[in-house]
Write an enzyme that holds these catalytic residues in place. Structure first.
Site, PDB file in Angstrom:
ATOM      1  N   GLU A 430       0.853  -1.193   0.000  1.00 65.97           N
ATOM      2  CA  GLU A 430       0.000   0.000   0.000  1.00 65.97           C
ATOM      3  C   GLU A 430       0.883   1.235   0.000  1.00 65.97           C
ATOM      4  OE1 GLU A 430      -3.597   2.226   2.479  1.00 65.97           O
ATOM      5  OE2 GLU A 430      -2.805   0.294   3.182  1.00 65.97           O
ATOM      6  N   ASN A 485      -4.542   5.019  -2.550  1.00 69.85           N
ATOM      7  CA  ASN A 485      -5.769   5.630  -2.036  1.00 69.85           C
ATOM      8  C   ASN A 485      -6.196   6.819  -2.894  1.00 69.85           C
ATOM      9  OD1 ASN A 485      -6.333   4.328   0.806  1.00 69.85           O
ATOM     10  ND2 ASN A 485      -4.119   4.628   0.661  1.00 69.85           N
ATOM     11  N   GLU A 517      -7.858   2.177  -3.744  1.00 69.48           N
ATOM     12  CA  GLU A 517      -8.639   2.074  -2.519  1.00 69.48           C
ATOM     13  C   GLU A 517      -9.471   3.331  -2.317  1.00 69.48           C
ATOM     14  OE1 GLU A 517      -6.458   1.084   0.946  1.00 69.48           O
ATOM     15  OE2 GLU A 517      -5.288  -0.525   0.003  1.00 69.48           O
ATOM     16  N   ASP A 547     -11.969   0.533   1.467  1.00 70.88           N
ATOM     17  CA  ASP A 547     -11.082   0.578   2.635  1.00 70.88           C
ATOM     18  C   ASP A 547     -11.873   0.878   3.903  1.00 70.88           C
ATOM     19  OD1 ASP A 547      -8.715   0.467   3.990  1.00 70.88           O
ATOM     20  OD2 ASP A 547      -8.060   2.481   3.454  1.00 70.88           O
ATOM     21  N   GLU A 603      -6.890  -5.537   8.162  1.00 67.81           N
ATOM     22  CA  GLU A 603      -5.912  -4.517   8.523  1.00 67.81           C
ATOM     23  C   GLU A 603      -5.606  -4.574  10.022  1.00 67.81           C
ATOM     24  OE1 GLU A 603      -6.828  -0.898   5.511  1.00 67.81           O
ATOM     25  OE2 GLU A 603      -8.335  -1.211   7.066  1.00 67.81           O
TER      26      GLU A 603
END
Length: 659
Positions: A430, A485, A517, A547, A603
């Site tokens: 990420e 993101n 995301e 997310d 997560e």
């Protein structure tokens, strides 16, 4: 006490009960027809037949019929609303119907020997019309209809055929044929009725089941899985409801209410010392205490972590002592596994309308008040003051620094690995934004990203970060994907989305290696536009992920409407897995994702126990500090070289070549 039909919902009525209830509507008409025809026939034979036949017998039969009509007009007894009771009532109605049929036809035909052709014709008409009318009223009791039809029609037909009158013979034959047709039609009509009742019951049962599931989902969407308190979503919905009520209040006087934020003191130290399982049990105990004090003017919710929200529908002079009492309740010792732990609690309060007139403003001001208390008077409770307004200007300093920053030089990207729990190899990384201002130093990502959104430069920031992220992805071996993101403004900007696609094409990186995301909060402003933008990205070959699922904003509607490939479950669910309900919740989310053909990433994995638990729950992908912290691309490549991460040999060769 008499029961009415309303005491038994249609969806809970067995077929035999529905049959009886529909038959009850037609019984009064049938008995009324019998009474009228009997009185008419007795009247036409008065003075011709003996008084026993023309007066006494019809009078007794009319009284008996009137009594039965009265009984049927009464509300059904509780016994009738059961399957066995309804069957008994139908059997009784069938036997009584047969009795009345024999009695009436015998009485009517006995009158046929008195009087002339006119009176005999009246007898034939009486019996014929009466039996046909009764058959109509017995539509829902085919057994009774068949019995009455046979017991009445056979004597009548025999009477007509032996009368020697050609007209009566024709009438008898006609009555026989019509009765047969009626019985066939009534049988088919009853089958249709049975099908309709069955379909209705099935439809109502399906709707009730759907309503139960909807209620359960609504409860799940508004409940914190660890403490059982309302969650963040419920809190902000209740806050919006209060605001809406005040805005529509036409009384002229503005009634204040208060928004409070509670934060536990020393919880992190206890959590780190005794472990996350102990910390979760501590939060559960705190949640139980707070739930006992909720209600009336006080609404309490868990916002996340060790933070709780309070809505007090009243003035600050009442809210401050009430919220201080909540802090005192939290401060009382908590006994867990023979040990007593004492927590502190700080609280900040914002008052409507002094501190703001929107949910965002009120919550932010209560947050400012909270952190002011924690910095200067930990364990206290304070109302947001005009002096604290100055603290908000700190954000303005960040915005000012952004305006003069050379973002192309100052922005960086760090990469946090996401692991495949089956092979414990890195499946993706990420990309996380980092900014070190020459004047302010390191700025938290959330702070400068929020500032960039307020300033309208988030699209530029996104493109710079994405370019850095693509450079890092090019250095990673082919199997490893990149998660990036996107903000709401990115998704709503066609120019930004076109530039993102152009950048991917220019790098010759396979689109399947890129995952974008989004959070539901970035989509709620215009769900249709967001869905269209994500669909265009997916048609290009990239994947999309939702997310922070489960933070209180995500909903089943979003999962259904959005074109998604991956579901990233918020870290708050990991802490709840120490309890049975928490594990059930995590498994339920996994099953939901599987039913929607979505990959699932958990997560916030920070302990080996958590990693084992989510693996047993069926989660294939995991992310967290236990597995790897965010790091620059060079550090990530070095870590991959040093530890090899059990990658296949072909992957290792690809990594070396890329480096």
């Amino acid at each position: 006490m008499p029961f009415s039909k309303s005491h038994l919902p249609p969806g809970e009525q067995p077929l035999v009960v529905a049959t009886l209830l529909h038959f009850r509507r037609q019984v009064p008409w049938m008995y009324g027809l019998l009474i009228i025809n009997a009185v008419a026939l007795a009247y036409t034979h008065s003075g011709l037949a003996p008084r026993l036949l023309s007066h006494a017998i019809p009078a007794m039969m009319v009284l008996l019929i009137a009594w039965r009509m009265f009984r049927w007009l009464m509300p059904p007894t509780p016994d009738m609303l059961t399957e066995a009771g309804a069957q008994r009532a139908i059997r009784k109605a069938t036997w009584l119907g047969s009795f009345f049929a024999v009695a009436f036809v015998a009485w009517a035909l006995s009158l046929g020997s008195y009087g002339g052709p006119y009176e005999q014709g009246h007898v034939v008409v009486f019996v014929g019309t009466t039996v046909l009318g009764c058959l109509f009223c017995l539509t829902h009791l085919p057994g009774a209809a068949t019995a009455v039809g046979i017991l009445v029609s056979l004597p009548l037909v025999a009477y007509c055929l032996t009368s020697g009158n050609s007209v009566f013979v024709a009438v008898g034959i006609n009555v026989a044929l019509v009765t047969i047709v009626f019985l066939v039609i009534l049988k088919d009509a009853h089958k249709v009725f049975q099908g309709l009742v069955t379909s209705r019951n099935a439809l109502i049962a399906e709707r009730q089941q759907a309503q139960r599931l909807s209620d359960e989902n609504r409860q799940l969407a508004h409940t914190d899985p660890l403490t059982g308190l309302p969650n963040r979503r419920f809190f902000f919905k209740a806050l919006e409801t209060l605001l809406l009520a005040r805005q529509h209040d036409t009384s002229g006087a503005v009634a204040p209410f208060c928004v409070g934020v509670l934060d536990l003191d020393r919880f992190k130290a206890i959590n780190d010392t005794y472990g996350h399982v102990y910390g979760d049990r501590l939060l559960e105990a705190i949640g139980r205490r707070l739930s006992l004090r909720a209600g009336g003017a006080v609404t309490i919710a868990r916002l996340g972590g060790d933070e709780f929200g309070v809505l007090f529908d009243g003035p600050p002079e009442q809210a401050e002592p009430a919220i201080a009492a909540l802090c005192a309740a939290i401060h009382a010792p908590v006994a867990i596994d023979g040990m007593e732990v004492t927590l502190g609690c700080s609280a900040g309060i914002a008052v409507y309308p002094d501190a703001g007139t929107t949910a965002h403003a009120l919550f932010d001001r209560s947050d400012y008040a909270l952190y002011h208390v924690k910095a200067h008077h930990r364990g206290g409770c304070a109302v947001f003051s005009p002096e604290q307004e100055a603290l908000i200007r700190v954000e303005q300093r960040v915005e000012a620094a952004l305006q003069v920053a050379c973002l192309e030089r100052e922005l960086e990207v760090h990469y946090q690995p996401i692991f495949d729990t089956r092979s414990m190899a890195i499946s993706s990384v990420e990309a996380l934004a980092r900014w070190k201002s020459p004047t302010l130093g390191e700025i938290a990502p959330a702070t400068f990203i929020a500032a960039a959104e307020r300033m309208g430069i988030i699209n530029r920031v996104t493109l710079i970060l994405f370019e850095r992220a693509l450079e890092g992805l090019a250095a990673l071996p082919d199997p490893i994907a990149l998660s990036f993101n996107l903000s709401a403004q990115d998704i709503m900007s066609p120019a930004t989305m076109r530039e993102i696609v152009r950048m991917i094409v220019a790098t010759n990186i396979a689109p399947r290696r890129i995952v974008f995301e989004v959070t539901e909060t970035s989509l709620v402003t215009d769900m249709a536009t967001a869905r269209e933008a994500l669909q265009r990205l997916r048609s290009f070959g990239v994947r999309t992920a939702l997310d922070d699922f489960g933070t209180g904003y995500s909903s089943l509607c979003s999962l259904h409407e959005l074109p998604l490939d991956i579901l990233k479950v918020d870290r708050s669910f990991v802490s709840g897995m120490a309890t049975g309900p928490g594990r059930s919740m995590v498994s339920a989310i996994r099953n939901l994702a599987q039913s929607l053909s979505l990959e699932c990433t958990m997560e916030g994995i920070e302990t080996e126990t958590q990693l084992i638990e989510i693996s047993l729950a069926g989660y294939r992908y995991a992310q967290g500090f236990l597995l790897g912290r965010p790091m620059p691309i060079d550090a990530l490549l070095m870590t991959m070289r040093e530890h090899a991460l059990q990658l296949p040999e072909a992957t290792l060769l690809g990594m070396r070549g890329a480096a």
